[in-house]
Every structure is written in structure tokens, then in C-alpha cells.
Design a protein around this motif. Structure first.
Motif, PDB file in Angstrom:
ATOM      1  N   GLY A  82       0.834  -1.219   0.000  1.00  0.00           N
ATOM      2  CA  GLY A  82       0.000   0.000   0.000  1.00  0.00           C
ATOM      3  C   GLY A  82       0.855   1.250   0.000  1.00  0.00           C
ATOM      4  N   LYS A  83       1.866   1.277   0.851  1.00  0.00           N
ATOM      5  CA  LYS A  83       2.731   2.463   0.938  1.00  0.00           C
ATOM      6  C   LYS A  83       3.539   2.633  -0.344  1.00  0.00           C
ATOM      7  CE  LYS A  83       4.841   4.352   4.551  1.00  0.00           C
ATOM      8  NZ  LYS A  83       5.707   4.592   5.702  1.00  0.00           N
ATOM      9  N   ALA A  84       4.142   1.533  -0.834  1.00  0.00           N
ATOM     10  CA  ALA A  84       4.955   1.622  -2.061  1.00  0.00           C
ATOM     11  C   ALA A  84       4.084   2.089  -3.229  1.00  0.00           C
ATOM     12  CB  ALA A  84       5.570   0.250  -2.369  1.00  0.00           C
ATOM     13  N   THR A  85       2.837   1.625  -3.280  1.00  0.00           N
ATOM     14  CA  THR A  85       1.955   2.014  -4.385  1.00  0.00           C
ATOM     15  C   THR A  85       1.553   3.485  -4.265  1.00  0.00           C
ATOM     16  OG1 THR A  85       1.156  -0.260  -4.470  1.00  0.00           O
ATOM     17  CG2 THR A  85      -0.169   1.378  -5.607  1.00  0.00           C
ATOM     18  N   ALA A  86       1.329   3.947  -3.043  1.00  0.00           N
ATOM     19  CA  ALA A  86       1.011   5.378  -2.839  1.00  0.00           C
ATOM     20  C   ALA A  86       2.159   6.233  -3.378  1.00  0.00           C
ATOM     21  CB  ALA A  86       0.777   5.652  -1.356  1.00  0.00           C
ATOM     22  N   LYS A  87       3.386   5.853  -3.063  1.00  0.00           N
ATOM     23  CA  LYS A  87       4.552   6.629  -3.513  1.00  0.00           C
ATOM     24  C   LYS A  87       4.687   6.562  -5.042  1.00  0.00           C
ATOM     25  CE  LYS A  87       7.578   4.831  -0.445  1.00  0.00           C
ATOM     26  NZ  LYS A  87       8.812   4.649   0.297  1.00  0.00           N
ATOM     27  N   TYR A  88       4.466   5.379  -5.592  1.00  0.00           N
ATOM     28  CA  TYR A  88       4.646   5.180  -7.041  1.00  0.00           C
ATOM     29  C   TYR A  88       3.648   6.028  -7.838  1.00  0.00           C
ATOM     30  CZ  TYR A  88       5.957   2.662 -11.274  1.00  0.00           C
ATOM     31  OH  TYR A  88       6.433   2.340 -12.515  1.00  0.00           O
ATOM     32  N   PHE A  89       2.385   5.979  -7.434  1.00  0.00           N
ATOM     33  CA  PHE A  89       1.367   6.760  -8.160  1.00  0.00           C
ATOM     34  C   PHE A  89       1.636   8.260  -8.008  1.00  0.00           C
ATOM     35  CE2 PHE A  89      -2.197   4.249  -9.975  1.00  0.00           C
ATOM     36  CZ  PHE A  89      -1.751   2.967  -9.661  1.00  0.00           C
ATOM     37  N   ALA A  90       2.077   8.684  -6.806  1.00  0.00           N
ATOM     38  CA  ALA A  90       2.384  10.108  -6.592  1.00  0.00           C
ATOM     39  C   ALA A  90       3.518  10.546  -7.511  1.00  0.00           C
ATOM     40  CB  ALA A  90       2.734  10.351  -5.127  1.00  0.00           C
ATOM     41  N   GLU A  91       4.545   9.688  -7.622  1.00  0.00           N
ATOM     42  CA  GLU A  91       5.678  10.001  -8.530  1.00  0.00           C
ATOM     43  C   GLU A  91       5.210  10.124  -9.979  1.00  0.00           C
ATOM     44  OE1 GLU A  91       8.572   6.887  -8.000  1.00  0.00           O
ATOM     45  OE2 GLU A  91       8.902   7.522  -5.928  1.00  0.00           O
ATOM     46  N   LYS A  92       4.180   9.360 -10.331  1.00  0.00           N
ATOM     47  CA  LYS A  92       3.660   9.390 -11.702  1.00  0.00           C
ATOM     48  C   LYS A  92       2.687  10.555 -11.907  1.00  0.00           C
ATOM     49  CE  LYS A  92       5.597   5.686 -13.518  1.00  0.00           C
ATOM     50  NZ  LYS A  92       6.482   5.764 -14.688  1.00  0.00           N
ATOM     51  N   GLY A  93       2.535  11.397 -10.886  1.00  0.00           N
ATOM     52  CA  GLY A  93       1.711  12.593 -11.047  1.00  0.00           C
ATOM     53  C   GLY A  93       0.247  12.412 -10.667  1.00  0.00           C
ATOM     54  N   TRP A  94      -0.076  11.284 -10.024  1.00  0.00           N
ATOM     55  CA  TRP A  94      -1.457  11.095  -9.573  1.00  0.00           C
ATOM     56  C   TRP A  94      -1.652  11.755  -8.202  1.00  0.00           C
ATOM     57  CZ3 TRP A  94      -5.066   6.687 -10.976  1.00  0.00           C
ATOM     58  CH2 TRP A  94      -4.802   6.197 -12.254  1.00  0.00           C
ATOM     59  N   LYS A  95      -2.903  12.132  -7.907  1.00  0.00           N
ATOM     60  CA  LYS A  95      -3.253  12.556  -6.544  1.00  0.00           C
ATOM     61  C   LYS A  95      -3.657  11.307  -5.784  1.00  0.00           C
ATOM     62  CE  LYS A  95      -5.641  16.078  -5.168  1.00  0.00           C
ATOM     63  NZ  LYS A  95      -6.694  17.111  -5.090  1.00  0.00           N
ATOM     64  N   VAL A  96      -3.082  11.119  -4.606  1.00  0.00           N
ATOM     65  CA  VAL A  96      -3.272   9.874  -3.860  1.00  0.00           C
ATOM     66  C   VAL A  96      -3.952  10.144  -2.517  1.00  0.00           C
ATOM     67  CG1 VAL A  96      -2.078   7.918  -2.790  1.00  0.00           C
ATOM     68  CG2 VAL A  96      -1.186   8.914  -4.920  1.00  0.00           C
ATOM     69  N   ALA A  97      -5.047   9.437  -2.259  1.00  0.00           N
ATOM     70  CA  ALA A  97      -5.658   9.427  -0.920  1.00  0.00           C
ATOM     71  C   ALA A  97      -5.129   8.168  -0.239  1.00  0.00           C
ATOM     72  CB  ALA A  97      -7.172   9.398  -1.014  1.00  0.00           C
TER      73      ALA A  97
END
Ligand code: NAP
Length: 272
Positions: free
Chosen positions: A14-29
Motif C-alpha cells: 500500500g505504501k509503495a503504491t502510494a509513492k509510485y502513483f504520486a511520482e507518476k503525477g497522480w493525486k493519492v488518498a
């Protein structure tokens, strides 16, 4: 900007995916039981933290309301929160059985139900439900965990029919082994004092644990696979993530159920 909601983002996948999507420019909840303890994700620009315990309906309702108010639109929900009860089924308590399903199955269903009206209104949205290679095959002394993941598989596959008619997609994420805290703090061992009938088999199982065929993929590798599932535009339902998962499930398909189960028994319950 695309948006994703993730359950169980305090650690691991969950944490790694939050970071990955944020790096790709997504907004993450990034939702978690105790956001007040988080010291890493709250430093990231595109990540917002929300309190969400998947076993608590009020907490799901509050988090959903806040996220929709803050984000406006949610594109993807990653149902990731989960843990495992291991050990002989007979040694498990009624409370352990209830809690295992409350988290891995009913929690996933409740979060899904909470975001459905929003997805329906948008005629769009994607649920990524984290199952496991353990939702396609089983190993000894994990009957409760496997039963929750097999439930997630059936739920998700059937749900995909009706939601597909409304423009909403469901995909199933099936990690192989992942090098997270899962086997440590996310694994509860059922023990009943005086119940010794399973000791011999348990001993063999523990001595043979390395023979499951599963390996330690990194959480970052899983995050990349989940991102691919979210963005590949395919109608594919299941994503086995990890060469170990592909190999183990490939073997089951190749030799059939009975031979596969006999092979697991031979490898994992034999005397070393
Ligand atoms: N690691 C593996 O080998 C593996 C393989 C296949 C599938 N999976 C699946 O991957 C998912 C994530 O596991 P992981 O490997 O990343 O393990 P992990 O690092 O232990 O993460 C588990 C996460 O679930 C959260 N969680 C547990 N109960 C919760 C609840 N009631 N409400 C909200 N969050 C809750 C934990 O939060 P807290 O910090 O609050 O406890 C934690 O963030 C699980 O569904 C697991 O079954 C893992």
C-alpha cells in the motif's frame, strides 16, 4: 490529474503504491488506521492521508465523504488492506475467523460499496482488489487466509459483470511472495494449548516452508505492476504479479488440480 484511493497504505504494498502513483503525477488518498503515526507519506506533495479502518463502517463513510469533498473525482480504488491468520484451523477462535473475514472480505466489500455511487454517477471508475497467488492456489495451515482471498476472487469476478454494464471496471491483483511486514506483523498464528494433534505436520510444514515456490518480490515491483493494471486500458481481469506467481499458477494449470495439490503435499508436508 488522476486520483487513487488506497486502503492499508501505512506499510508494504500500500505504501509503495502510494509513492509510485504520486511520482507518476497522480493525486493519492492514502488511507490507514492511524495516519497520525505516518511520517513518510505526509511529506509528499500529491499524497493526502485519511483515517480509514476497513472493519469500521463509520470510518469508511467519513473517509469516503472527506476524500470526495477534497478530490472531487476518484478514478481508482485500490482495496489493499489485509492480513493472515495461520496455523491449524481447529486452533482458531471464532473471533479470529470473524476478524479475518471482516478485514480481508467484508472490509473490501464495504469500501467498494462506499465508492460505488460516485463511480456510477461518473459512469467510470476502477476497483483494483488485492487478492494473492493464494487466491488461485493453497498451501497448508493457511485455510482462513486462503478462504478470504478465494472469496475476493469470486466476489470480484462476478461483480465485474454487473459493473461493466455501467462503465465501471474491476481488476484482481494477485501478488506472489512480497518482501513486506506481511509474514511478521500481518500474520497471526492460531495456537490452542493442549492441541498437539497437528504438531507433527506443523513441524514438517515449518521445515519445508522454503519449498512453496514463492519468492520475495519487492513492494516497489508490486507497485509498478499495480500501476500497469490501472493504466494499461485492457479489459484483463486478473494480474498475477511476480515470476513466482506466474510459475506456481502456470504449474497448476499445466498439471491440473489434483496433481498440483499432491505436489504441494509432497513438497511441504514431507519429512526433510
Ligand atoms: N506480502 C505478501 O507476500 C503478499 C502476497 C500476496 C498478497 N498480499 C496482500 O497484499 C496486501 C498488503 O499486504 P502487505 O504485504 O503490504 O503487508 P503489510 O505491509 O503488513 O500491510 C498490510 C496493511 O494492511 C493494513 N490493515 C490491516 N488491517 C486493516 C484494517 N482493519 N483497516 C485498514 N488497514 C488495515 C495494515 O495497516 P496497519 O499498519 O494499521 O496494521 C497495513 O497497512 C494484503 O491484502 C495481503 O493479503 C501480500
Amino acid at each position: 490529474m488522476k486520483t487513487i484511493v488506497i486502503t492499508g497504505s501505512s506499510s508494504g504494498i500500500g505504501k509503495a503504491t502510494a509513492k509510485y502513483f504520486a511520482e507518476k503525477g497522480w493525486k493519492v488518498a492514502a488511507t490507514m488506521r492511524r495516519p497520525e503515526n505516518e511520517i513518510e507519506l505526509n511529506q509528499l506533495d500529491n499524497v493526502s492521508l485519511y483515517a480509514l479502518d476497513v472493519t469500521d463502517e463509520a470510518s469508511i463513510a467519513n473517509a469516503t465523504q472527506q476524500i470526495l469533498r477534497d478530490f472531487g473525482t476518484v478514478d481508482v480504488v485500490l482495496n489493499n488492506a489485509g492480513y493472515a491468520v495461520a496455523g491449524p484451523f481447529e486452533a482458531t477462535t471464532a473471533e479470529q475467523i470473524q476478524r479475518q473475514f471482516a478485514t480481508n472480505v467484508f472490509g473490501l466489500m464495504s469500501v467498494t460499496r462506499a465508492f460505488l455511487p460516485h463511480f456510477r454517477a461518473n459512469k467510470a471508475g476502477l476497483f483494483l482488489n488485492v487478492s494473492s497467488i493464494g487466491g488461485r492456489v493453497t498451501f497448508p495451515f493457511l485455510s482462513l487466509y486462503h478462504s478470504t482471498k478465494w472469496a475476493v476472487e469470486g466476489f470480484s469476478e462476478s461483480l465485474a459483470y454487473e459493473l461493466g454494464e455501467l462503465g465501471i471496471r474491476v481488476k484482481i491483483i494477485e501478488p506472489g511472495g512480497v518482501d513486506t511486514d506481511f509474514a511478521g506483523r500481518s500474520m497471526v498464528f492460531a495456537v490452542e494449548e493442549g492441541l498437539t494433534a497437528y504438531n507433527e505436520a506443523l513441524g514438517k510444514f515449518q521445515a519445508n516452508q522454503g519449498k512453496s515456490g514463492l519468492a520475495a518480490n519487492t513492494a516497489d515491483f508490486l507497485a509498478e505492476g499495480i500501476y500497469n493494471a490501472a493504466t494499461d486500458g485492457k479489459t484483463q481481469l486478473r494480474y498475477l504479479i511476480g515470476p513466482d506467481a506466474e510459475q506456481v499458477y502456470g504449474m497448476r494449470q499445466q498439471i491440473g488440480d489434483d496433481a498440483f495439490v499432491a505436489g504441494v503435499k509432497e513438497r511441504m508436508l514431507s519429512t526433510c
